[in-house]
Scaffold this active site. Sequence first.
Site, PDB file in Angstrom:
ATOM      1  N   TYR A  33       0.865  -1.411  -0.225  1.00 42.97           N
ATOM      2  CA  TYR A  33       0.133   0.069   0.075  1.00 42.97           C
ATOM      3  C   TYR A  33       0.975   1.268  -0.112  1.00 42.97           C
ATOM      4  CZ  TYR A  33       0.985   0.848   5.051  1.00 42.97           C
ATOM      5  OH  TYR A  33       1.583   0.942   6.125  1.00 42.97           O
ATOM      6  N   ARG A  52       8.755   3.869  -4.368  1.00 44.02           N
ATOM      7  CA  ARG A  52       8.715   3.038  -3.501  1.00 44.02           C
ATOM      8  C   ARG A  52       7.515   1.766  -3.460  1.00 44.02           C
ATOM      9  NH1 ARG A  52       7.477   5.260   2.475  1.00 44.02           N
ATOM     10  NH2 ARG A  52       5.244   5.444   1.656  1.00 44.02           N
ATOM     11  N   ARG A 100      -8.300 -20.127  -2.053  1.00 48.98           N
ATOM     12  CA  ARG A 100      -7.227 -20.191  -1.207  1.00 48.98           C
ATOM     13  C   ARG A 100      -6.023 -21.150  -1.142  1.00 48.98           C
ATOM     14  NH1 ARG A 100      -5.702 -21.568   4.076  1.00 48.98           N
ATOM     15  NH2 ARG A 100      -4.880 -19.878   5.306  1.00 48.98           N
ATOM     16  N   HIS A 102      -1.625 -21.097  -0.358  1.00 51.38           N
ATOM     17  CA  HIS A 102      -0.540 -20.248   0.104  1.00 51.38           C
ATOM     18  C   HIS A 102       0.180 -19.655  -1.069  1.00 51.38           C
ATOM     19  CE1 HIS A 102      -1.921 -21.693   4.155  1.00 51.38           C
ATOM     20  NE2 HIS A 102      -0.795 -20.623   4.611  1.00 51.38           N
ATOM     21  N   LYS A 147       6.500  -1.828   1.879  1.00 50.38           N
ATOM     22  CA  LYS A 147       5.415  -1.292   2.528  1.00 50.38           C
ATOM     23  C   LYS A 147       4.163  -2.442   2.482  1.00 50.38           C
ATOM     24  CE  LYS A 147       3.335   3.188   3.232  1.00 50.38           C
ATOM     25  NZ  LYS A 147       3.440   3.233   4.428  1.00 50.38           N
ATOM     26  N   GLU A 180      12.273   1.942  14.160  1.00 53.01           N
ATOM     27  CA  GLU A 180      11.237   2.993  13.722  1.00 53.01           C
ATOM     28  C   GLU A 180       9.949   3.008  14.358  1.00 53.01           C
ATOM     29  OE1 GLU A 180       9.817   2.516   9.744  1.00 53.01           O
ATOM     30  OE2 GLU A 180       9.739   0.269   9.990  1.00 53.01           O
ATOM     31  N   LEU A 205      11.108   1.222   7.196  1.00 51.80           N
ATOM     32  CA  LEU A 205      10.537   1.409   5.633  1.00 51.80           C
ATOM     33  C   LEU A 205      11.289   2.934   5.417  1.00 51.80           C
ATOM     34  CD1 LEU A 205       8.140   1.076   3.800  1.00 51.80           C
ATOM     35  CD2 LEU A 205       6.969   2.833   4.903  1.00 51.80           C
TER      36      LEU A 205
END
Length: 288
Positions: A33, A52, A100, A102, A147, A180, A205
């Site tokens: 995101y 990014r 579903r 993995h 991210k 962070e 990040l």
Amino acid sequence: MSRIAYVNGLYVPFESAAVHVEDRGYQFADGVYEVIAVHKGRMVDADPHFDRLWRSLAELSIDPAMSREALAHVLLETLRRNRLREGILYLQMTRGVAKRDHGFPKEPRTALVITARRGGRPSPKGMEDGVEVLMVPDIRWDRCNIKSVSLLPNVLAKQAAREGGAFEAWQVDKDGFVTEGSSTNAWIVDGDGNLVTRQLESAILSGIIRLVLQDLAASAGIKVIERAFTADEARDASEAFLTSTTSFVLPVVRIDGEPIGDGLPGPVTKKLRELYDGHFEGRGRNSP
Ligand code: PDD
């Protein structure tokens, strides 16, 4: 005016905006995101956010849903449909909908969701009074440079801060070094007036405000040292602050209940905030 969200090619009413139950973002947190500030109807520093995003997607082998130009178009169209000139854009890309399992689906179709909202600005009181942070153990994985929407440790860290009456949690690695915040980058000012923030690596990040502030500090003759600092060093620092798209530059005046310096926002932090405010007002460089 009713809000509009973008979901996989359609602009839909926010209230009914939804993804499929087998979206891999929902089931596996298999997605990434970005949060981008909007000022005067334009995206602030869109280019580094896009850079990014493309890095995060590449790290996870997720195909971008579209080209950068097309994404900029869809983001701006979302703003237009929401008549939003001040606020934030949230965008999320996942490995799409699949039965579903993995392992990656054979023919993944990247899903894209975008929302826009007002607000997302730091409160003036935070700047005047400063905020408190709590130190918590960093229990995240080894690839925090991505991210990812997989934010459970960050959620728990932020909640611990809230329950402790603090604004943010600073995460501390096994060797006692601050990585962070749960949703912010961490900085201190050393005895010589230099800025210290952790070097870019998989433990943190690469924040866009962190990046912008490095340039702004350099142009103001303030030295930035990229290195890890310990929780004790932060407690003894002359100033501390945090940065993010929604916090800008925010003074940290207490750690675990103990004041930093005289417990008030310091001159270096105030100067940096002024510099960032000026940058933001100019809507940044490279904004579509
Ligand atoms: N958070 N570190 C982490 C873990 C973050 O989640 C963020 C951003 C930052 C600062 O990055 P930037 O300067 O690009 O905002 C650092 C966003 C705002 C969020 O999750 O809402």
